[in-house]
Design a protein around this motif. Sequence first.
Motif, PDB file in Angstrom:
ATOM      1  N   ARG A 195       0.772  -1.241  -0.021  1.00  0.00           N
ATOM      2  CA  ARG A 195       0.133  -0.077   0.061  1.00  0.00           C
ATOM      3  C   ARG A 195       0.833   1.352  -0.072  1.00  0.00           C
ATOM      4  O   ARG A 195       0.412   2.299  -0.431  1.00  0.00           O
ATOM      5  CB  ARG A 195      -0.891   0.015   1.202  1.00  0.00           C
ATOM      6  CG  ARG A 195      -1.827   1.337   1.342  1.00  0.00           C
ATOM      7  CD  ARG A 195      -2.979   1.261   2.184  1.00  0.00           C
ATOM      8  NE  ARG A 195      -4.043   0.165   1.657  1.00  0.00           N
ATOM      9  CZ  ARG A 195      -5.008   0.455   0.549  1.00  0.00           C
ATOM     10  NH1 ARG A 195      -4.873   1.867   0.017  1.00  0.00           N
ATOM     11  NH2 ARG A 195      -5.697  -0.255   0.152  1.00  0.00           N
ATOM     12  N   LEU A 196       2.103   1.284   0.589  1.00  0.00           N
ATOM     13  CA  LEU A 196       2.727   2.538   0.709  1.00  0.00           C
ATOM     14  C   LEU A 196       3.364   2.666  -0.534  1.00  0.00           C
ATOM     15  O   LEU A 196       4.114   3.846  -0.872  1.00  0.00           O
ATOM     16  CB  LEU A 196       4.054   2.275   1.911  1.00  0.00           C
ATOM     17  CG  LEU A 196       3.345   1.896   3.268  1.00  0.00           C
ATOM     18  CD1 LEU A 196       4.567   2.192   4.209  1.00  0.00           C
ATOM     19  CD2 LEU A 196       2.047   2.992   3.497  1.00  0.00           C
ATOM     20  N   GLY A 197       3.683   1.644  -1.499  1.00  0.00           N
ATOM     21  CA  GLY A 197       4.287   1.942  -2.922  1.00  0.00           C
ATOM     22  C   GLY A 197       5.614   1.630  -2.871  1.00  0.00           C
ATOM     23  O   GLY A 197       6.069   0.938  -3.530  1.00  0.00           O
ATOM     24  N   SER A 198       6.420   2.405  -1.834  1.00  0.00           N
ATOM     25  CA  SER A 198       7.784   2.444  -1.983  1.00  0.00           C
ATOM     26  C   SER A 198       8.467   1.200  -1.351  1.00  0.00           C
ATOM     27  O   SER A 198       9.378   0.649  -1.400  1.00  0.00           O
ATOM     28  CB  SER A 198       8.327   3.523  -1.018  1.00  0.00           C
ATOM     29  OG  SER A 198       7.828   3.495   0.280  1.00  0.00           O
ATOM     30  N   HIS A 199       7.474   0.467  -0.388  1.00  0.00           N
ATOM     31  CA  HIS A 199       8.034  -0.750   0.335  1.00  0.00           C
ATOM     32  C   HIS A 199       6.580  -1.680   0.354  1.00  0.00           C
ATOM     33  O   HIS A 199       5.457  -1.195   0.248  1.00  0.00           O
ATOM     34  CB  HIS A 199       8.393  -0.285   1.849  1.00  0.00           C
ATOM     35  CG  HIS A 199       9.387   0.488   2.004  1.00  0.00           C
ATOM     36  ND1 HIS A 199       9.215   1.866   1.977  1.00  0.00           N
ATOM     37  CD2 HIS A 199      10.889   0.170   1.795  1.00  0.00           C
ATOM     38  CE1 HIS A 199      10.462   2.349   2.111  1.00  0.00           C
ATOM     39  NE2 HIS A 199      11.497   1.432   2.092  1.00  0.00           N
ATOM     40  N   ASN A 276       1.809   1.509  -8.727  1.00  0.00           N
ATOM     41  CA  ASN A 276       0.591   2.548  -8.912  1.00  0.00           C
ATOM     42  C   ASN A 276       0.355   3.022  -7.696  1.00  0.00           C
ATOM     43  O   ASN A 276      -0.124   4.470  -7.812  1.00  0.00           O
ATOM     44  CB  ASN A 276      -0.504   1.407  -9.394  1.00  0.00           C
ATOM     45  CG  ASN A 276      -1.657   2.430  -9.712  1.00  0.00           C
ATOM     46  OD1 ASN A 276      -1.827   2.980 -10.707  1.00  0.00           O
ATOM     47  ND2 ASN A 276      -2.818   2.209  -8.820  1.00  0.00           N
ATOM     48  N   ALA A 277       0.479   2.288  -6.343  1.00  0.00           N
ATOM     49  CA  ALA A 277      -0.056   2.937  -5.230  1.00  0.00           C
ATOM     50  C   ALA A 277       1.047   4.006  -5.076  1.00  0.00           C
ATOM     51  O   ALA A 277       0.882   5.332  -4.522  1.00  0.00           O
ATOM     52  CB  ALA A 277       0.360   2.132  -4.143  1.00  0.00           C
ATOM     53  N   LYS A 278       2.422   4.035  -5.548  1.00  0.00           N
ATOM     54  CA  LYS A 278       3.251   5.036  -5.366  1.00  0.00           C
ATOM     55  C   LYS A 278       3.186   6.296  -6.078  1.00  0.00           C
ATOM     56  O   LYS A 278       3.120   7.329  -5.714  1.00  0.00           O
ATOM     57  CB  LYS A 278       4.823   4.606  -5.676  1.00  0.00           C
ATOM     58  CG  LYS A 278       6.151   5.489  -5.456  1.00  0.00           C
ATOM     59  CD  LYS A 278       7.342   4.768  -5.521  1.00  0.00           C
ATOM     60  CE  LYS A 278       8.418   5.815  -5.276  1.00  0.00           C
ATOM     61  NZ  LYS A 278       9.736   5.452  -5.458  1.00  0.00           N
ATOM     62  N   LYS A 279       2.827   6.047  -7.423  1.00  0.00           N
ATOM     63  CA  LYS A 279       2.675   7.120  -8.465  1.00  0.00           C
ATOM     64  C   LYS A 279       1.436   7.744  -8.170  1.00  0.00           C
ATOM     65  O   LYS A 279       1.135   9.145  -7.684  1.00  0.00           O
ATOM     66  CB  LYS A 279       2.330   6.568  -9.758  1.00  0.00           C
ATOM     67  CG  LYS A 279       2.161   7.485 -10.940  1.00  0.00           C
ATOM     68  CD  LYS A 279       2.005   6.820 -12.308  1.00  0.00           C
ATOM     69  CE  LYS A 279       1.097   5.866 -12.432  1.00  0.00           C
ATOM     70  NZ  LYS A 279       0.784   5.305 -13.715  1.00  0.00           N
ATOM     71  N   GLY A 305       2.174   6.576  -0.306  1.00  0.00           N
ATOM     72  CA  GLY A 305       1.601   5.728  -1.292  1.00  0.00           C
ATOM     73  C   GLY A 305       0.080   5.996  -0.997  1.00  0.00           C
ATOM     74  O   GLY A 305      -0.562   7.075  -1.189  1.00  0.00           O
ATOM     75  N   LEU A 306      -0.859   5.001  -1.117  1.00  0.00           N
ATOM     76  CA  LEU A 306      -2.161   4.964  -1.109  1.00  0.00           C
ATOM     77  C   LEU A 306      -2.871   4.836   0.644  1.00  0.00           C
ATOM     78  O   LEU A 306      -3.544   4.139   0.870  1.00  0.00           O
ATOM     79  CB  LEU A 306      -3.008   4.061  -1.940  1.00  0.00           C
ATOM     80  CG  LEU A 306      -2.696   4.556  -3.303  1.00  0.00           C
ATOM     81  CD1 LEU A 306      -3.310   3.203  -4.103  1.00  0.00           C
ATOM     82  CD2 LEU A 306      -3.618   5.684  -3.693  1.00  0.00           C
ATOM     83  N   PHE A 307      -1.899   5.439   1.308  1.00  0.00           N
ATOM     84  CA  PHE A 307      -2.256   5.697   2.808  1.00  0.00           C
ATOM     85  C   PHE A 307      -2.081   7.261   3.213  1.00  0.00           C
ATOM     86  O   PHE A 307      -0.974   7.711   3.374  1.00  0.00           O
ATOM     87  CB  PHE A 307      -1.366   4.885   3.466  1.00  0.00           C
ATOM     88  CG  PHE A 307      -1.547   4.866   5.169  1.00  0.00           C
ATOM     89  CD1 PHE A 307      -2.501   3.868   5.811  1.00  0.00           C
ATOM     90  CD2 PHE A 307      -1.053   5.860   5.854  1.00  0.00           C
ATOM     91  CE1 PHE A 307      -2.616   3.673   7.038  1.00  0.00           C
ATOM     92  CE2 PHE A 307      -1.293   5.904   7.296  1.00  0.00           C
ATOM     93  CZ  PHE A 307      -1.985   4.862   7.883  1.00  0.00           C
ATOM     94  N   LYS A 353      -7.808   5.131   1.867  1.00  0.00           N
ATOM     95  CA  LYS A 353      -7.182   3.846   1.811  1.00  0.00           C
ATOM     96  C   LYS A 353      -7.852   3.326   0.519  1.00  0.00           C
ATOM     97  O   LYS A 353      -8.461   2.045   0.680  1.00  0.00           O
ATOM     98  CB  LYS A 353      -7.090   3.102   2.840  1.00  0.00           C
ATOM     99  CG  LYS A 353      -5.931   3.798   3.825  1.00  0.00           C
ATOM    100  CD  LYS A 353      -5.852   3.148   5.137  1.00  0.00           C
ATOM    101  CE  LYS A 353      -7.215   3.322   6.200  1.00  0.00           C
ATOM    102  NZ  LYS A 353      -7.105   2.895   7.377  1.00  0.00           N
ATOM    103  N   PRO A 354      -7.786   3.848  -0.754  1.00  0.00           N
ATOM    104  CA  PRO A 354      -8.637   3.076  -1.815  1.00  0.00           C
ATOM    105  C   PRO A 354      -7.880   1.853  -2.132  1.00  0.00           C
ATOM    106  O   PRO A 354      -6.833   1.604  -1.730  1.00  0.00           O
ATOM    107  CB  PRO A 354      -8.655   4.197  -2.681  1.00  0.00           C
ATOM    108  CG  PRO A 354      -7.391   4.867  -2.490  1.00  0.00           C
ATOM    109  CD  PRO A 354      -6.906   4.771  -1.112  1.00  0.00           C
ATOM    110  N   PRO A 355      -8.610   0.906  -3.095  1.00  0.00           N
ATOM    111  CA  PRO A 355      -8.034   0.103  -3.469  1.00  0.00           C
ATOM    112  C   PRO A 355      -6.938   0.246  -4.320  1.00  0.00           C
ATOM    113  O   PRO A 355      -6.808   1.445  -4.873  1.00  0.00           O
ATOM    114  CB  PRO A 355      -9.013  -0.476  -4.664  1.00  0.00           C
ATOM    115  CG  PRO A 355     -10.439  -0.127  -4.159  1.00  0.00           C
ATOM    116  CD  PRO A 355     -10.038   1.126  -3.338  1.00  0.00           C
ATOM    117  N   MET A 356      -5.871  -0.750  -4.440  1.00  0.00           N
ATOM    118  CA  MET A 356      -4.485  -0.241  -5.009  1.00  0.00           C
ATOM    119  C   MET A 356      -4.763  -0.088  -6.566  1.00  0.00           C
ATOM    120  O   MET A 356      -3.615   0.429  -7.266  1.00  0.00           O
ATOM    121  CB  MET A 356      -3.498  -1.269  -4.459  1.00  0.00           C
ATOM    122  CG  MET A 356      -3.257  -1.264  -3.122  1.00  0.00           C
ATOM    123  SD  MET A 356      -2.150  -2.274  -2.481  1.00  0.00           S
ATOM    124  CE  MET A 356      -0.731  -2.302  -3.689  1.00  0.00           C
ATOM    125  N   CYS A 357      -5.739  -0.620  -7.342  1.00  0.00           N
ATOM    126  CA  CYS A 357      -5.981  -0.180  -8.543  1.00  0.00           C
ATOM    127  C   CYS A 357      -6.590   1.345  -8.902  1.00  0.00           C
ATOM    128  O   CYS A 357      -6.722   1.493 -10.212  1.00  0.00           O
ATOM    129  CB  CYS A 357      -6.879  -1.318  -9.309  1.00  0.00           C
ATOM    130  SG  CYS A 357      -8.633  -1.000  -8.354  1.00  0.00           S
TER     131      CYS A 357
END
Length: 382
Positions: A195-199, A276-279, A305-307, A353-357
Amino acid sequence: MGHCHPSITKAAAEQMDLLNTNTRFLHDNIVLYADRLAHTLPQKLCVFYFVNSGSEANDLALRLAQQYTQTEDVVVLDHAYHGHLKSLIDISPYKFRKLTGQKEWVHVAPLPDTYRGIYRENHPNPGQAYADTVKDLIEEVHRKGRKISAFFAESLPSVGGQIILPHGYSAKVAEYVHSAGGVFVADEVQTGFGRLGSHFWGFQQQGPDFCPDIVTMGKPMGNGHPLSCVATTAEIAGAFTANGVEYFNTFGGNPVSCAIGLAVLDVIEKEDLRGNAKKVGAYLKDLLTQLQTRHHMIGDVRGLGLFVGLELVTDRETRTPATETAALLVKRLKEDKIVVSTDGPWENVLKFKPPMCFSMEDVDLVVQCIDRLLTDMEASHS
């Protein structure tokens, strides 16, 4: 990864059509899944217990810590929430303050919130300062003749208000907890699986030198299917089984659940959902930060990310929580078919905290609606 993802639905249906059974019967899926998860974690986290919910995972983590240390006391963060079982209500200030109160074996450390906590963004080293509050708390516990079993915290506190722990905090806390004979439990139920994208895991945001002793995971693990897990070290697992009482979970890690878990990992990789979460998360945070320049009731925008959290205030100088405004904004967004909710001690933080898509176009739609609604609300108060 969104509702009814075809790859995950297909994996579930195919395995269910073939076989589902309880975990007294051996099946390859549980081994294959454990191996896949192991490759996402530090090497020392090599033993996996599969269960059915985040609450089950956190309850088991508590048992593991207490069995390993042979003591009961736990340090938790203020306003934390770790699940709905009685054992977890006891270590969740968010819940127990409204119910039976704080148990003598539970000790509450300040939430490391650099926006409205005791050490803020202008502090030269908030990570160290907040970690020292845990050290002081441990020393206080020792003065009472008690010992610490575990420090138990979300890698990024969610119910506490979408908090990003200051850098260096977790490693220093782990040092203090280990010195006291305790273990560090990282609750990744809301923050894990990229979810964080980077990790891949939230605790990794604290740096490569930090590794918890126990990690719990849940919510996104089965993309809506009840699936969760506890990962720990061989040493802690060995102490848990040494008492002669076996741990058994009828459906934890059953063939269907593990097939779904494997499919989720495949989708994360194939669709680059971490990327995608990161961007998309960075884009969301950037647009919300731009809104902050136009709407004075936005006190803080934070996240990875998406948090992401959007904190509303009535006054930026005093940082007074705008609880009623936040509730009204959530209500108005729902009327526009956008579903968000609030968190934080004063329920004034909109959590994203949306879906990662989630896409750039989705971000545009959400932020435009927030902008319009805040403009209308400000006009009505002028």
